[in-house]
Design an enzyme around this catalytic site. Structure first.
Site, short mmCIF file in Angstrom:
data_model
loop_
_atom_site.label_atom_id
_atom_site.label_comp_id
_atom_site.label_asym_id
_atom_site.label_seq_id
_atom_site.Cartn_x
_atom_site.Cartn_y
_atom_site.Cartn_z
N HIS A 57 67.35 68.14 38.09
CA HIS A 57 66.56 69.36 38.01
C HIS A 57 65.42 69.30 39.03
O HIS A 57 64.64 68.34 39.01
CB HIS A 57 65.97 69.52 36.61
CG HIS A 57 66.96 69.42 35.50
ND1 HIS A 57 66.62 69.01 34.22
CD2 HIS A 57 68.30 69.68 35.46
CE1 HIS A 57 67.70 69.02 33.45
NE2 HIS A 57 68.73 69.41 34.19
N TYR A 59 56.33 61.87 31.27
CA TYR A 59 56.00 62.50 32.54
C TYR A 59 54.85 63.50 32.39
O TYR A 59 54.75 64.24 31.43
CB TYR A 59 57.21 63.17 33.18
CG TYR A 59 57.97 64.17 32.33
CD1 TYR A 59 57.85 65.54 32.54
CD2 TYR A 59 58.84 63.73 31.32
CE1 TYR A 59 58.56 66.45 31.76
CE2 TYR A 59 59.55 64.63 30.55
CZ TYR A 59 59.41 65.99 30.78
OH TYR A 59 60.10 66.90 30.01
#
Length: 485
Positions: A68, A131
């Site tokens: 992605h 993240y």
């Protein structure tokens, strides 16, 4: 257990950075500073301004997610376990399709820039993947994603666990091959003040270079009236997708700002509105480049010396005071560039065109000879501004004017006459006091407007000699031919 100091390593994908993270362990386990802004920036990571922290827990070895490419930057690591990370550049440009792979444990982090496809495969059970991102996720953001099939033969990623035995989502199995992927364009630049001298030059340069951008004027974002901005502008939500905001708007009627009517307008646009724009950029996590002026100085520096970027401000005029206040508001924003300039010459009516017109009509002008500086042509200013943004120059204050020998306004006028083939002695030098005479309401000007360019040059940008650009401008405008005719 790991590197003693934070260390940043570059990769074959521009902007994709591998980070060696110190991990400190004992019989109880281990500890690390996953993101420590001051140390990270000092080590060479960009001050990227994350706004959200996500954690993906993966139960089994071989869990695979991606590829992605998202419309924001992200900083990835693991809290427990290990992963095999794979990144593919899906941005428009020469490195489109470039692949980087790396094994990531608690002692490694990766800065993934906007538009770089991100994927990982877990190498251990119970892996927690974490993240930080620079924008809040929304369903609308999916329109700006780009995807690549994990099994694409072109990039040929050597997955440790073959994909036929790995755990994948149905969506990830169905993503397109590389030849069907539309490259992701860079994030756009937002220009505030599109109708001004710098705004017009910036738009022309951005269009010439094919840089995605949007430019707005007072009809969409009037700095003097932040209370009337649409809510997405006021809150910063509408700014999150921009690479940077460039504020090229200002109240520049210097003498008018000295009047009872003009003073509030100058402060509204140059200080209050700038503070509102800085607050919106802070909320959005977007850097702001703000253009300021030599008028923040009093000009008392002895001639022959240049104002460094850290010189104390001491404005003489209402205009200079309002611009100094705007600078202070911008400096409260961690990610900012303040760019001071002077004697800007853009398209349309300006000092150069006025002098050229007087030379052509046989008028002998009286021109001030005790104010010294360098001309700044709007196209050169625009190029320097864009350089700071595109090169991710260190945040801070810069001076950006033309280079070369400083001159007084009278000397510039004489040079205009000379380049046009007119007698330069027709220009009559006068002092500022002689020029203003008995007039009231004239704003005081700095006598010395020469700004030191060292900080700008350290970023790799060299401004043109202002007198060379003067000759080019006069030739392009056809002024010499008109005078001879």
């Amino acid at each position: 257990m790991s590197a003693a100091e934070l260390r940043v390593r570059s990769t074959a994908i521009p902007g994709l950075l591998l980070v060696d993270v110190p991990v400190h362990g004992d019989n109880r386990g281990w500890f690390k500073e996953n993101w420590q802004r001051a140390k990270a920036v000092a080590a060479g990571l960009p001050d990227f301004g994350p706004v959200q922290n996500n954690i993906s827990f993966n139960g089994d070895r071989g869990t695979t997610r991606g590829i992605h490419a998202e419309p924001w930057d992200k900083y990835v690591s693991v809290a427990t376990g290990r992963i095999f990370g794979a990144w593919v550049d899906l941005r428009d440009g020469e490195t489109f399709g470039t692949v980087v792979t790396c094994e990531v444990g608690p002692d490694t982090a990766v800065l993934v820039p906007r538009g770089v496809g991100n994927a990982f495969q877990t190498l251990e059970d119970a892996t927690a993947y974490t993240y930080l991102v620079t924008d809040h996720w929304s369903a609308e953001a999916l329109d700006e994603y780009s995807f690549l099939n994990l099994a694409d033969e072109t990039v040929a990623i050597d997955w440790p666990v073959p994909l036929e035995r790995a755990q994948l989502s149905d969506k990830d199995r169905k993503h397109p091959r590389l030849d069907a992927v539309d490259p992701l364009a860079p994030a756009p630049v937002l220009v505030v003040g599109r109708t001004g001298q710098l705004g017009r030059a910036l738009v022309a340069l951005l269009e010439e270079r094919g840089v995605p951008h949007r430019a707005v004027g007072r009809d969409e974002l009037d700095l003097a009236e932040p209370g009337r901005w649409p809510e997405p502008w006021r809150t910063g939500v509408g700014l999150r997708r921009y690479r940077a905001v460039v504020n090229a708007a200002a109240h520049t009627a210097v003498d008018e700002a000295e009047t009872p009517e003009g003073r509030p307008s100058a402060w509204a646009a140059n200080a209050t509105g700038v503070a509102a724009l800085a607050a919106a950029c802070a909320a959005a996590g977007v850097p702001l480049l703000h253009v300021s002026t030599d008028y923040v100085f009093d000009g008392a520096l002895p001639l022959g010396q240049e104002y460094p970027v850290d010189a104390p401000v001491a404005p003489l005029s209402v205009y200079g005071q309002s611009k100094a206040a705007g600078e202070a508001a911008v400096r409260a924003l961690p990610r900012h560039w303040v760019v001071r300039t002077s004697w800007v010459i853009g398209s349309g009516r300006n000092f150069i065109s006025t002098m050229a017109g007087l030379a052509a009509r046989g008028v002998d002008p009286r021109v001030v000879d005790d104010q010294v500086g360098r001309l700044t042509f709007a196209e050169d200013l625009a190029a320097g501004v864009l350089h700071l943004v595109e090169s991710a120059a260190p945040y801070g204050t810069y001076h950006l004017t033309g280079a070369g020998e400083p001159l007084s306004w009278a000397q510039v006028a004489r040079r205009v006459f000379e380049l046009l083939g007119a007698d330069p002695d027709r220009v009559h030098p006068v002092s500022t006091a002689e020029y203003t005479g008995e007039r009231t309401g004239v704003a005081p000007r700095p006598r010395n407007s020469v700004l030191e360019l060292a900080a700008l040059r350290a970023t790799g940008f060299e401004p043109h000699d202002h007198l060379e650009l003067l000759g080019t401008r006069l030739h392009a405008d056809g002024a010499a031919e008109a005078l001879r005719g």
